[in-house]
Scaffold this motif. Structure first.
Motif, PDB file in Angstrom:
ATOM      1  N   THR A 292       0.848  -1.181   0.000  1.00  0.00           N
ATOM      2  CA  THR A 292       0.000   0.000   0.000  1.00  0.00           C
ATOM      3  C   THR A 292       0.889   1.238   0.000  1.00  0.00           C
ATOM      4  N   SER A 293       0.532   2.217  -0.809  1.00  0.00           N
ATOM      5  CA  SER A 293       1.250   3.488  -0.812  1.00  0.00           C
ATOM      6  C   SER A 293       0.388   4.560  -0.174  1.00  0.00           C
ATOM      7  N   ILE A 294       1.025   5.431   0.588  1.00  0.00           N
ATOM      8  CA  ILE A 294       0.308   6.560   1.168  1.00  0.00           C
ATOM      9  C   ILE A 294       1.119   7.832   0.962  1.00  0.00           C
ATOM     10  N   SER A 295       0.427   8.851   0.479  1.00  0.00           N
ATOM     11  CA  SER A 295       1.034  10.160   0.286  1.00  0.00           C
ATOM     12  C   SER A 295      -0.030  11.196   0.631  1.00  0.00           C
ATOM     13  N   TRP A 296       0.320  12.459   0.688  1.00  0.00           N
ATOM     14  CA  TRP A 296      -0.658  13.463   1.085  1.00  0.00           C
ATOM     15  C   TRP A 296      -0.338  14.824   0.477  1.00  0.00           C
ATOM     16  N   ASP A 297      -1.401  15.612   0.327  1.00  0.00           N
ATOM     17  CA  ASP A 297      -1.211  17.000  -0.095  1.00  0.00           C
ATOM     18  C   ASP A 297      -0.387  17.714   0.962  1.00  0.00           C
ATOM     19  N   LYS A 298       0.608  18.462   0.544  1.00  0.00           N
ATOM     20  CA  LYS A 298       1.352  19.248   1.517  1.00  0.00           C
ATOM     21  C   LYS A 298       0.410  20.227   2.227  1.00  0.00           C
ATOM     22  N   PRO A 299       0.739  20.624   3.451  1.00  0.00           N
ATOM     23  CA  PRO A 299      -0.107  21.590   4.157  1.00  0.00           C
ATOM     24  C   PRO A 299      -0.389  22.836   3.308  1.00  0.00           C
TER      25      PRO A 299
END
Length: 337
Positions: free
Chosen positions: A88-95
């Motif tokens: 599983t990969s997880i990434s996120w929008d920067k603040p």
């Protein structure tokens, strides 16, 4: 008339078919708001497709800039490779980007490391995410963040993949400036003038000068905003060396042969000197530049944009880079827990 319509419609249907295939990935995609200790983050999660056994988790750590969770889709070809290997990969929008709150320009590298640790803590609490093997993947500026995450000791990692990381912020900037000016065909006098201007800016940073002081000597083309100036003030002394010395888990160091952003010889030397030989694997990806794009499109912005839209799955990223990343996880699967 029918023949004309047929002549037009067949290529159009083929084009649509290629577009749909190239933008359809073999993984299950979802989004989730993660509440960290600093701010809510909008995360993108890519899980292995049904029938593929979950092996672990890959946490993506961005480089510099206002990036969303998938880097406008640029991460997805790599995430698909990881999903096919059971991760599983997880990434996120920067603040402050997309649906994430806050402002990434207010962050130090320590803040970014804390953010990564918070996301991993969240992932460990999710019953449907396998975190038995946690892998950190990061590019460019992540080279200052990931070593801090690893050095913190907050979590245990099975592997770290670092693509095009730099060692020292100031030296990296100087190298990049020199390389870009030479690539643009600037004269020795023009290069000397630009380097002198950069030294003046560095003096202001060393003196903790105000933004108004910077504005007085700022370059006319593309000057830093006030927020960017404050971000640089927080981070310009970043150096990965001390944190690299604390690493006790395997590292895959990926270097781009034609990198103009990072001095790969310097990076390779420091990693080799600070990380035990048994833990470090170094691979130089031939003919590639900093972003590990397909060399056939890397020198053209419009070709890169067109490829990112029409054929990202198979043509956007360098194939050797993708395969090397995937093979490292396949090898990890063979290792005993």
């Amino acid at each position: 008339m029918k023949k004309i319509l047929l002549f037009i419609s067949i290529p159009l249907l083929l084009l649509i078919g290629v577009f749909l295939y190239e933008n359809s990935y073999n993984m299950k995609e979802s989004t989730k708001i993660i509440h960290t200790t600093s701010t809510p983050l909008n995360a993108f999660i890519a899980k292995p497709s049904h029938g593929t056994k979950q092996q672990g988790l890959v946490v993506f750590v961005h480089g510099d800039g206002p990036m969303d969770a998938t880097q406008d889709g640029g991460y997805k070809p790599l995430m698909e490779k990881f999903a096919e290997s059971g991760y599983t990969s997880i990434s996120w929008d920067k603040p402050g980007i997309g649906k994430s709150q806050g402002n990434w320009l207010n962050q130090s590298m320590d803040d970014r490391a804390t953010e990564v640790n918070d996301v991993i803590t969240w992932a460990k609490q999710q019953p449907n995410i396998n975190t038995n093997k946690i892998v950190l993947w990061g590019a460019s500026q992540a080279g200052w963040v990931i070593p801090k995450v690893m050095a913190s000791g907050e979590h245990k990692f099975a592997l770290t993949i670092l693509a095009s990381p730099a060692i020292n912020w100031i030296e990296q900037g100087q190298f990049n400036t020199q390389q870009e000016l030479q690539n643009e065909g600037k004269t020795a006098q023009q290069i000397k003038k630009t380097i002198k201007k950069d030294q003046e800016i560095l003096t202001l940073l060393n003196n903790n000068s105000s933004y108004s002081a910077y504005q007085k000597i700022a370059p006319k083309e593309d000057p830093m905003t006030k927020e960017r100036w404050q971000f640089v003030q927080k981070n310009y002394l970043s150096d990965a060396t001390s944190d690299l010395k604390k690493i006790t888990t395997p590292v895959l160091l990926l270097l781009a042969e034609k990198d103009r952003n990072v001095d790969i010889q310097d990076t390779k030397q420091v990693y080799t000197q600070t990380i035990p030989k048994k833990l470090l694997t170094t691979v130089t990806i031939k003919n590639t530049q900093h972003a590990m794009l397909n060399p056939q499109i890397a020198n053209s912005k419009w070709l890169t944009t067109l490829t990112a839209i029409m054929a990202p799955k198979d043509q956007l990223l360098d194939k050797d880079y993708l395969n090397t990343c995937q093979k490292s996880l396949n090898q990890l699967n063979k290792n005993k827990d």
